[in-house]
Design a protein around this motif. Structure first.
Motif, PDB file in Angstrom:
ATOM      1  N   GLY A  45       0.773  -1.230   0.000  1.00 26.44           N
ATOM      2  CA  GLY A  45       0.000   0.000   0.000  1.00 26.44           C
ATOM      3  C   GLY A  45       0.804   1.277   0.000  1.00 26.44           C
ATOM      4  N   ILE A  46       1.906   1.304   0.738  1.00 28.72           N
ATOM      5  CA  ILE A  46       2.699   2.529   0.849  1.00 28.72           C
ATOM      6  C   ILE A  46       3.799   2.581  -0.206  1.00 28.72           C
ATOM      7  N   ASN A  47       4.525   1.494  -0.375  1.00 26.32           N
ATOM      8  CA  ASN A  47       5.607   1.487  -1.362  1.00 26.32           C
ATOM      9  C   ASN A  47       5.145   1.076  -2.758  1.00 26.32           C
ATOM     10  N   ALA A  48       3.878   0.667  -2.869  1.00 24.33           N
ATOM     11  CA  ALA A  48       3.292   0.295  -4.161  1.00 24.33           C
ATOM     12  C   ALA A  48       4.075  -0.819  -4.860  1.00 24.33           C
ATOM     13  N   LEU A  49       4.545  -1.782  -4.075  1.00 27.74           N
ATOM     14  CA  LEU A  49       5.229  -2.922  -4.676  1.00 27.74           C
ATOM     15  C   LEU A  49       4.206  -3.881  -5.272  1.00 27.74           C
ATOM     16  N   ARG A  50       4.634  -4.622  -6.258  1.00 32.82           N
ATOM     17  CA  ARG A  50       3.804  -5.712  -6.781  1.00 32.82           C
ATOM     18  C   ARG A  50       3.798  -6.818  -5.735  1.00 32.82           C
ATOM     19  N   ALA A  51       2.798  -7.671  -5.797  1.00 33.49           N
ATOM     20  CA  ALA A  51       2.660  -8.734  -4.800  1.00 33.49           C
ATOM     21  C   ALA A  51       3.907  -9.615  -4.759  1.00 33.49           C
ATOM     22  N   SER A  52       4.431  -9.979  -5.911  1.00 35.97           N
ATOM     23  CA  SER A  52       5.617 -10.846  -5.948  1.00 35.97           C
ATOM     24  C   SER A  52       6.835 -10.132  -5.370  1.00 35.97           C
ATOM     25  N   GLU A  53       6.953  -8.833  -5.609  1.00 37.72           N
ATOM     26  CA  GLU A  53       8.070  -8.059  -5.064  1.00 37.72           C
ATOM     27  C   GLU A  53       7.979  -7.981  -3.544  1.00 37.72           C
ATOM     28  N   ALA A  54       6.792  -7.690  -3.039  1.00 35.84           N
ATOM     29  CA  ALA A  54       6.597  -7.561  -1.590  1.00 35.84           C
ATOM     30  C   ALA A  54       6.808  -8.888  -0.883  1.00 35.84           C
ATOM     31  N   ALA A  55       6.331  -9.961  -1.473  1.00 35.22           N
ATOM     32  CA  ALA A  55       6.451 -11.277  -0.846  1.00 35.22           C
ATOM     33  C   ALA A  55       7.899 -11.765  -0.813  1.00 35.22           C
ATOM     34  N   ALA A  56       8.727 -11.248  -1.702  1.00 36.92           N
ATOM     35  CA  ALA A  56      10.119 -11.692  -1.787  1.00 36.92           C
ATOM     36  C   ALA A  56      11.070 -10.885  -0.906  1.00 36.92           C
ATOM     37  N   VAL A  57      10.590  -9.850  -0.231  1.00 37.49           N
ATOM     38  CA  VAL A  57      11.455  -8.996   0.592  1.00 37.49           C
ATOM     39  C   VAL A  57      12.018  -9.792   1.759  1.00 37.49           C
ATOM     40  N   ARG A  58      13.329  -9.656   1.959  1.00 41.39           N
ATOM     41  CA  ARG A  58      14.018 -10.283   3.095  1.00 41.39           C
ATOM     42  C   ARG A  58      14.647  -9.192   3.948  1.00 41.39           C
ATOM     43  N   ILE A  59      15.004  -9.528   5.150  1.00 39.28           N
ATOM     44  CA  ILE A  59      15.595  -8.551   6.073  1.00 39.28           C
ATOM     45  C   ILE A  59      16.825  -7.892   5.453  1.00 39.28           C
ATOM     46  N   GLU A  60      17.633  -8.657   4.778  1.00 42.52           N
ATOM     47  CA  GLU A  60      18.860  -8.118   4.178  1.00 42.52           C
ATOM     48  C   GLU A  60      18.559  -7.083   3.094  1.00 42.52           C
ATOM     49  N   ASP A  61      17.365  -7.134   2.529  1.00 43.17           N
ATOM     50  CA  ASP A  61      17.027  -6.254   1.410  1.00 43.17           C
ATOM     51  C   ASP A  61      16.831  -4.801   1.823  1.00 43.17           C
ATOM     52  N   TYR A  62      16.583  -4.536   3.103  1.00 43.52           N
ATOM     53  CA  TYR A  62      16.358  -3.152   3.525  1.00 43.52           C
ATOM     54  C   TYR A  62      17.296  -2.719   4.648  1.00 43.52           C
ATOM     55  N   SER A  63      18.451  -3.327   4.736  1.00 48.02           N
ATOM     56  CA  SER A  63      19.393  -2.994   5.806  1.00 48.02           C
ATOM     57  C   SER A  63      20.376  -1.886   5.422  1.00 48.02           C
ATOM     58  N   LYS A  80      14.416  -6.596 -13.351  1.00 45.80           N
ATOM     59  CA  LYS A  80      15.336  -5.472 -13.237  1.00 45.80           C
ATOM     60  C   LYS A  80      15.556  -5.146 -11.760  1.00 45.80           C
ATOM     61  N   PRO A  81      16.809  -5.037 -11.343  1.00 43.31           N
ATOM     62  CA  PRO A  81      17.063  -4.646  -9.958  1.00 43.31           C
ATOM     63  C   PRO A  81      16.600  -3.213  -9.716  1.00 43.31           C
ATOM     64  N   ALA A  82      16.027  -2.983  -8.557  1.00 42.34           N
ATOM     65  CA  ALA A  82      15.529  -1.654  -8.216  1.00 42.34           C
ATOM     66  C   ALA A  82      15.885  -1.337  -6.772  1.00 42.34           C
ATOM     67  N   THR A  83      16.057  -0.064  -6.488  1.00 40.45           N
ATOM     68  CA  THR A  83      16.310   0.429  -5.139  1.00 40.45           C
ATOM     69  C   THR A  83      15.334   1.552  -4.883  1.00 40.45           C
ATOM     70  N   MET A  84      14.634   1.498  -3.738  1.00 37.70           N
ATOM     71  CA  MET A  84      13.689   2.566  -3.407  1.00 37.70           C
ATOM     72  C   MET A  84      13.783   2.900  -1.931  1.00 37.70           C
ATOM     73  N   PRO A  85      13.489   4.153  -1.582  1.00 37.78           N
ATOM     74  CA  PRO A  85      13.539   4.536  -0.172  1.00 37.78           C
ATOM     75  C   PRO A  85      12.423   3.857   0.615  1.00 37.78           C
ATOM     76  N   VAL A  86      12.699   3.626   1.889  1.00 43.92           N
ATOM     77  CA  VAL A  86      11.711   3.034   2.786  1.00 43.92           C
ATOM     78  C   VAL A  86      11.228   4.135   3.715  1.00 43.92           C
ATOM     79  N   THR A  87       9.934   4.379   3.719  1.00 44.19           N
ATOM     80  CA  THR A  87       9.385   5.415   4.592  1.00 44.19           C
ATOM     81  C   THR A  87       9.409   4.945   6.043  1.00 44.19           C
ATOM     82  N   VAL A  88       9.311   5.885   6.969  1.00 44.26           N
ATOM     83  CA  VAL A  88       9.359   5.559   8.393  1.00 44.26           C
ATOM     84  C   VAL A  88       8.245   4.585   8.799  1.00 44.26           C
TER      85      VAL A  88
END
Length: 105
Positions: A45-63, A80-88
């Motif tokens: 909802g906030i980062n507007a990720l696709r379902a497959s992108e959101a389900a694949a997120v691991r702790i290492e991905d946002y460290s 395609k690799p992507a990098t996006m900011p993480v909101t608070v």
């Protein structure tokens, strides 16, 4: 000299997104289920990720922090690799999820 204009694609989709109040309610309900549901809902909802992108997120991905902001690394559409900011708010639910993972391990 002629300039080539970009193609304009009309959005033929009839799919409507959530309005502000629907999104707030979606996030609230997801958080009442489990921290994992809450984290998934915030990524969708906030980062507007696709379902497959959101389900694949691991702790290492946002460290990682870039230019003072926490970022999330993911594989986007078309592999395609992507990098996006993480909101608070998203970071808070991800950290809550991380805490449950560490306790469960």
């Amino acid at each position: 000299m002629y300039a080539r204009l970009p193609k304009v694609y009309r959005d033929e989709s009839r799919t409507q997104g959530l309005d502000r109040l629907e999104l707030i309610r979606f996030l609230q309900v997801a958080q009442t289920l489990t921290v994992h549901h809450g984290a998934l809902a915030f990524l969708l909802g906030i980062n507007a990720l696709r379902a497959s992108e959101a389900a694949a997120v691991r702790i290492e991905d946002y460290s990682e922090t870039l230019r003072g902001h926490r970022v999330i690394h993911l594989v986007g559409k078309g592999d395609k690799p992507a990098t996006m900011p993480v909101t608070v708010p998203v970071l808070r639910v991800l950290e809550a999820c991380r805490g449950t993972v560490q306790r469960d391990a």
